[in-house]
Every structure is written in C-alpha cells, then in structure tokens.
Scaffold this motif. Structure first.
Motif, short mmCIF file in Angstrom:
data_model
loop_
_atom_site.label_atom_id
_atom_site.label_comp_id
_atom_site.label_asym_id
_atom_site.label_seq_id
_atom_site.Cartn_x
_atom_site.Cartn_y
_atom_site.Cartn_z
N SER A 132 0.83 -1.21 0.00
CA SER A 132 0.00 0.00 0.00
C SER A 132 0.87 1.26 0.00
O SER A 132 0.42 2.33 -0.41
CB SER A 132 -0.91 0.01 1.24
N PRO A 134 3.89 2.28 -1.74
CA PRO A 134 4.93 2.01 -2.74
C PRO A 134 6.10 2.99 -2.68
O PRO A 134 7.18 2.68 -3.16
CB PRO A 134 4.18 2.11 -4.07
N THR A 158 1.80 -9.64 -11.43
CA THR A 158 0.88 -10.26 -12.40
C THR A 158 1.59 -10.36 -13.75
O THR A 158 2.28 -9.42 -14.15
CB THR A 158 -0.39 -9.39 -12.54
N HIS A 178 9.63 9.40 -2.29
CA HIS A 178 8.96 9.15 -3.58
C HIS A 178 9.59 9.95 -4.71
O HIS A 178 9.45 9.58 -5.88
CB HIS A 178 7.44 9.37 -3.46
N LYS A 179 10.29 11.03 -4.38
CA LYS A 179 10.92 11.84 -5.44
C LYS A 179 12.22 11.20 -5.96
O LYS A 179 12.86 11.72 -6.88
CB LYS A 179 11.18 13.25 -4.94
N PHE A 232 7.31 7.86 -9.42
CA PHE A 232 6.14 7.71 -8.53
C PHE A 232 4.90 8.29 -9.18
O PHE A 232 3.82 7.70 -9.14
CB PHE A 232 6.42 8.37 -7.17
N LYS A 233 5.07 9.44 -9.82
CA LYS A 233 3.91 10.06 -10.48
C LYS A 233 3.44 9.22 -11.66
O LYS A 233 2.24 9.14 -11.94
CB LYS A 233 4.25 11.48 -10.93
N MET A 236 1.40 6.40 -10.05
CA MET A 236 0.11 6.86 -9.54
C MET A 236 -0.87 7.19 -10.67
O MET A 236 -2.04 6.82 -10.64
CB MET A 236 0.29 8.09 -8.64
N LEU A 239 -2.05 4.04 -12.32
CA LEU A 239 -2.96 3.26 -11.47
C LEU A 239 -4.38 3.82 -11.49
O LEU A 239 -5.34 3.07 -11.37
CB LEU A 239 -2.42 3.19 -10.04
N ASP A 240 -4.52 5.12 -11.68
CA ASP A 240 -5.87 5.69 -11.78
C ASP A 240 -6.67 4.99 -12.87
O ASP A 240 -7.80 4.56 -12.65
CB ASP A 240 -5.80 7.20 -12.10
N ARG A 243 -7.27 1.22 -12.18
CA ARG A 243 -8.32 0.93 -11.19
C ARG A 243 -9.70 0.85 -11.85
O ARG A 243 -10.55 0.08 -11.41
CB ARG A 243 -8.28 1.98 -10.08
N TYR A 362 -5.92 -5.96 -4.97
CA TYR A 362 -4.85 -5.42 -5.85
C TYR A 362 -5.24 -4.10 -6.53
O TYR A 362 -6.36 -3.65 -6.43
CB TYR A 362 -4.31 -6.46 -6.82
N GLU A 363 -4.26 -3.51 -7.18
CA GLU A 363 -4.33 -2.14 -7.74
C GLU A 363 -4.81 -1.14 -6.68
O GLU A 363 -5.54 -0.19 -6.98
CB GLU A 363 -5.18 -2.09 -9.02
N GLY A 364 -4.34 -1.36 -5.45
CA GLY A 364 -4.72 -0.51 -4.31
C GLY A 364 -5.88 -1.15 -3.57
O GLY A 364 -6.95 -1.35 -4.16
N1 CAA Z 1 -1.70 11.06 -10.21
C1 CAA Z 1 -0.55 11.78 -10.31
N2 CAA Z 1 0.21 12.10 -9.22
C2 CAA Z 1 -0.20 11.67 -8.03
C3 CAA Z 1 -1.38 10.90 -7.87
C4 CAA Z 1 -2.13 10.60 -9.03
N3 CAA Z 1 -3.26 9.90 -8.95
N4 CAA Z 1 -1.53 10.59 -6.57
C5 CAA Z 1 -0.49 11.14 -5.92
N5 CAA Z 1 0.30 11.79 -6.80
C6 CAA Z 1 1.51 12.56 -6.51
C7 CAA Z 1 1.17 13.67 -5.52
O1 CAA Z 1 0.72 14.84 -6.19
C8 CAA Z 1 2.51 13.90 -4.83
O2 CAA Z 1 3.33 14.69 -5.65
P1 CAA Z 1 4.24 15.87 -5.01
O3 CAA Z 1 5.22 15.20 -4.13
O4 CAA Z 1 4.86 16.53 -6.21
O5 CAA Z 1 3.31 16.76 -4.26
C9 CAA Z 1 3.10 12.50 -4.81
O6 CAA Z 1 2.45 11.74 -5.83
C10 CAA Z 1 2.91 11.82 -3.48
O7 CAA Z 1 1.54 11.83 -3.18
P2 CAA Z 1 0.97 11.38 -1.76
O8 CAA Z 1 1.69 12.15 -0.68
O9 CAA Z 1 -0.51 11.45 -1.80
O10 CAA Z 1 1.48 9.87 -1.71
P3 CAA Z 1 1.45 8.80 -0.57
O11 CAA Z 1 2.80 8.24 -0.44
O12 CAA Z 1 0.75 9.32 0.62
O13 CAA Z 1 0.57 7.63 -1.24
C11 CAA Z 1 -1.37 6.43 -1.86
C12 CAA Z 1 -0.69 7.79 -1.69
C13 CAA Z 1 -2.73 6.72 -2.46
C14 CAA Z 1 -1.51 5.70 -0.56
C15 CAA Z 1 -0.55 5.59 -2.87
O14 CAA Z 1 0.67 5.22 -2.32
C16 CAA Z 1 -1.26 4.35 -3.37
O15 CAA Z 1 -2.02 4.43 -4.32
N6 CAA Z 1 -1.01 3.16 -2.75
C17 CAA Z 1 -1.51 1.89 -3.29
C18 CAA Z 1 -0.50 1.25 -4.21
C19 CAA Z 1 -1.12 0.40 -5.27
O16 CAA Z 1 -2.18 0.72 -5.82
N7 CAA Z 1 -0.45 -0.68 -5.65
C20 CAA Z 1 -0.95 -1.49 -6.72
C21 CAA Z 1 0.16 -2.38 -7.24
S1 CAA Z 1 -0.08 -2.77 -8.93
C22 CAA Z 1 -1.19 -4.03 -9.01
O17 CAA Z 1 -1.81 -4.38 -8.05
C23 CAA Z 1 -1.38 -4.60 -10.36
C24 CAA Z 1 -2.02 -5.96 -10.35
O18 CAA Z 1 -1.37 -6.95 -10.16
C25 CAA Z 1 -3.44 -6.10 -10.69
#
Ligand code: CAA
Length: 380
Positions: A132, A134, A158, A178-179, A232-233, A236, A239-240, A243, A362-364
């Motif tokens: 969760s 990454p 996968t 993350h940067k 990281f971007k 993210m 993943l949108d 999802r 998965y995918e969050g």
């Molecule tokens: N689009 C673009 N940028 C985004 C974004 C998005 N949707 N969400 C966050 N960001 C950017 C933010 O703007 C931020 O940028 P800055 O540092 O420049 O401000 C940066 O990313 C960090 O954002 P957060 O502080 O919100 O990040 P966080 O560390 O708190 O994490 C979270 C947020 C939503 C918990 C994220 O970590 C997350 O989605 N976790 C789940 C991971 C996941 O989905 N894994 C799936 C694995 S793949 C899979 O499952 C495939 C499969 O097999 C089916």
C-alpha cells in the motif's frame, strides 16, 4: 451522465461477448483447476485486436476509446477472470506507461508488439515492504556507464514469467523518498534479471503471480521511462486508469455470478415451487442486480470522464472500490442461493467468489481507495 453506448461501443461489446462466451468461458474451469496460463486466450484476443483496444492505430492498436476497453475487460472477466486481469495489467499498466511517458523510439520498439499481442506487458511496483506504501520501495538502480545496475526483489507481479517487458519501479536516490523513484523498462532477457517464486493463490489461478529478482541486472540507459525521480507520479497516474479496469473486472465477475444465481433460482424447486418464488431469494436477487447496475454506472462514468479528458482519480477509486466490493457481495450471495451446490466445483460460483476476493486487494486495496476518495473530497 446518460448510460448510452455508441454504435461502436455496442459493436465492440457484442464482438467481445461472443468470443468470451464461445471460446473463453468453456475452458475457464479447467484453467482454474490446472493453474495453467491461458496462452491460447491471448492468441484469440490478439486475432481480434483486443490486446491493444485503446492504443492508437499508428502504434498498431485498435484506436478505440477507453470505455470500449473497459467494456472489453468486463466481458472477458465475465467469462474468465484470470484472462481479464492478464489483459487489464498488460494494457492499463503494461502498455499505457510507454505510450504516455516513452520516447518515440521506445514507443516504436514496444507498443506495436504489445498492442498486437506478440509481447505481453507487466507492472513491477510491489515489494515485500512496499505494498500500500509504494513510496517505500527499496529496489535500487545506479547508473554505471550506459547501464543501470538494478538490485532488489519485486513480489506479487501479475504476468510474472510470462511477460516480455516489465514496467519496473526502482529508487535511484532513497534519501528523496517518492521523489527518488524512477521507472525502467526491463526486458525479460535482461542479464541479472530472473523470475522467482510463483504464488499459490486462492483464485485467479490462470493468471501467474510471481516474484522478480534483480541481481546486478543490467538495464540499458535508454530504457529509462520518463525522467529520473519522476517514477512515482508515473505509477500513480497509471494506477488511476488501471483501477477502472479492475472495477470492470469486478463488474464482469459479479454479472457472471448473478446470471447463474438467477437461472438456478428459477429452476431449483423446494417446498413445491421454484425458490425464485420465495421472497427471501427475490430480495437477494433484487439487491444483487441493483448493486451491479450501480457498479456499472460508476465504472462507465469514470471511463467516460477519462475519455473526455476530465480529472477522474476520485471517480476511478469510487468505481474500483464499489464494483469490487459488489463482486465480493454478489458472488457470496450467489453461492448462498445455490446452497450446497454453490460450494461445489460442479457450478462456477465458488470460482467466481474466489476470483472476486483479490479485486478488493490489488491495484490498491479498497481501504486505500477510500483514502484517495476522501483526500479529493476534502480538497474540493
Ligand atoms: N496522479 C498523479 N500524481 C499523483 C497521484 C495521481 N493519482 N496521486 C499522488 N500523486 C503525486 C502527488 O501529487 C505527490 O506529488 P508531489 O510530491 O509533487 O506533491 C506524490 O504523488 C505523493 O503523493 P501522496 O503524498 O498522496 O502519496 P502517498 O505516499 O501518501 O501515497 C497512496 C498515496 C494513495 C496511498 C498511494 O501510495 C497508493 O495508491 N497506494 C496503493 C498502491 C497500489 O495501488 N499498488 C498497486 C500495485 S499494482 C497491481 O496491483 C497490479 C495488479 O497486479 C493487478
């Protein structure tokens, strides 16, 4: 937003449904039982151009909109959820990153093969201490001459062991959090790269889920996707869209379970009449159908917003969360309606229930989706 498909979207749905019901559904139980990767399903989908539905024609794709792709995932998953996730990961997070962030050279090298089904894609983000969260990943990459030297392990990947190219996230500077995350394209025959343990899972047994091992793996510098520190971007943003695809997978599984439960309720006679005549069953069927409709509206809405170029991150998380929770609820109730038969392999509903569970994870996870939704709500 009206729930009206265009002629092209309806044609796509009818074509995919025909393939899915005639070719994929009949072998789904055998694939689940034998844990066999359904390569022949990929070949069949490739013949119809389904390995690149939303990819522009100039790169060998079908050039359709995102909603057509989402409908494709729904219909494929309704027949075989394993094949659904293979296709969803291949397209949403295996091919799109290259289309959106790749150089022209990278696009020309990979996308026509991915969209044509010659190559299979995968997405390597998750690690044992970075699921969760990454941003905490610790697979490292350091530049040495013309190569990145990559060390570390990925888990739960996968299409692991079956893919030709892995969209892989590494840290090039751990101190930056993350940067410091960077995205690399890792070809399957990269020296120092290998596929590790294959997971034994509750469901989705045709979809392969493996560990990936990077032991001084040598990735050519030209395989950097985007810029260093911007991975990281990339993850993210991708993943949108991914999802919405998993929401569509949940929707397809739920629909399949509902279809079996409804038919069974009409045929199963107890106390002298079909069990569908009893209010207890009627209420269950009504609730299941209503939830499926709501899920479809949310999933299609998120896809339409993406097609319209609107921000859709919140709506994608709502669609994923609701549709996959629906898949779990509907498949559980389908097993209940079928009773003892539902618990046995003779009917497919126990497989649907096992397949549904992972869509909430998965995918969050659906808890992460709620965090994303809340973040957007409070920001608005
Ligand atoms: N689009 C673009 N940028 C985004 C974004 C998005 N949707 N969400 C966050 N960001 C950017 C933010 O703007 C931020 O940028 P800055 O540092 O420049 O401000 C940066 O990313 C960090 O954002 P957060 O502080 O919100 O990040 P966080 O560390 O708190 O994490 C979270 C947020 C939503 C918990 C994220 O970590 C997350 O989605 N976790 C789940 C991971 C996941 O989905 N894994 C799936 C694995 S793949 C899979 O499952 C495939 C499969 O097999 C089916």
């Amino acid at each position: 937003m009206p729930y009206q498909l265009t002629d092209e979207q309806q044609m796509m749905r009818d074509m995919v449904r025909k393939l899915a019901q005639n070719e994929l559904a009949p072998r789904a139980a055998e694939i689940d039982r034998t844990h066999r990767f359904p390569r022949e399903n990929i070949e069949k989908m490739a013949e119809l151009g389904l390995m690149g539905v939303p990819i522009p024609e100039e790169y060998g794709g079908a050039g359709c909109d995102f909603l057509s792709y989402i409908i494709t995932i729904e219909e494929i998953s309704r027949a075989c959820a394993s094949t659904g996730v293979i296709l969803a990961v291949h397209t949403s997070v295996g091919t799109f990153p290259i289309l959106y962030f790749g150089t022209e050279e990278q696009k020309q090298k990979y996308i026509p093969k991915l969209a044509g089904g010659e190559f299979l894609g995968a997405f390597a983000l998750t690690e044992s201490n970075a699921g969760s969260d990454p941003a905490n990943l610790s697979t490292t990459a350091r530049l040495e001459g013309d190569h990145y030297i990559v060390n570390g392990n990925k888990i739960f990947i996968t299409n692991g062991g079956e893919a030709d190219v892995y969209v892989t996230f590494v840290t090039t500077d751990k101190s930056k959090g993350h940067k410091g995350i960077t995205c690399l394209l890792v070809d399957k025959d990269t020296p120092g790269f290998s596929v590790g343990k294959k997971e034994e899972k509750m469901g989705l047994n045709g979809s392969q889920t493996t560990e990936l091992i990077f032991d001084n793996a040598r990735v050519p510098r030209e395989n950097l996707l985007g810029k260093e520190g911007e991975g990281f971007k990339v993850a993210m943003a991708l993943l949108d869209g991914g999802r919405i695809g998993i929401g569509a997978q949940g929707l397809g599984i739920a629909q399949a379970a509902f279809d079996v439960a409804k038919q069974y309720a009409k045929e199963r006679v107890q106390f002298g009449k079909p069990i569908a005549d009893f209010q207890a069953i009627r209420f269950m069927l009504a609730d299941m159908a209503t939830r499926i409709d709501c899920a479809r509206l949310l999933v299609y809405r998120a896809a339409r917003m993406r097609d319209m170029g609107l921000p859709y991150s919140k709506e994608a998380s709502m669609a994923k969360m609701y549709a996959t929770d629906t898949a779990m609820e509907v498949t559980t109730n389908a097993v209940q309606i079928l009773g003892g038969y539902g618990y046995c392999r003779e009917y497919p509903v126990e497989r649907y229930m096992r397949d549904a569970k992972i869509t909430q994870i998965y995918e969050g996870t659906n808890q992460i989706q709620r965090l994303v939704i809340a973040k957007h709500l409070l920001k608005d």
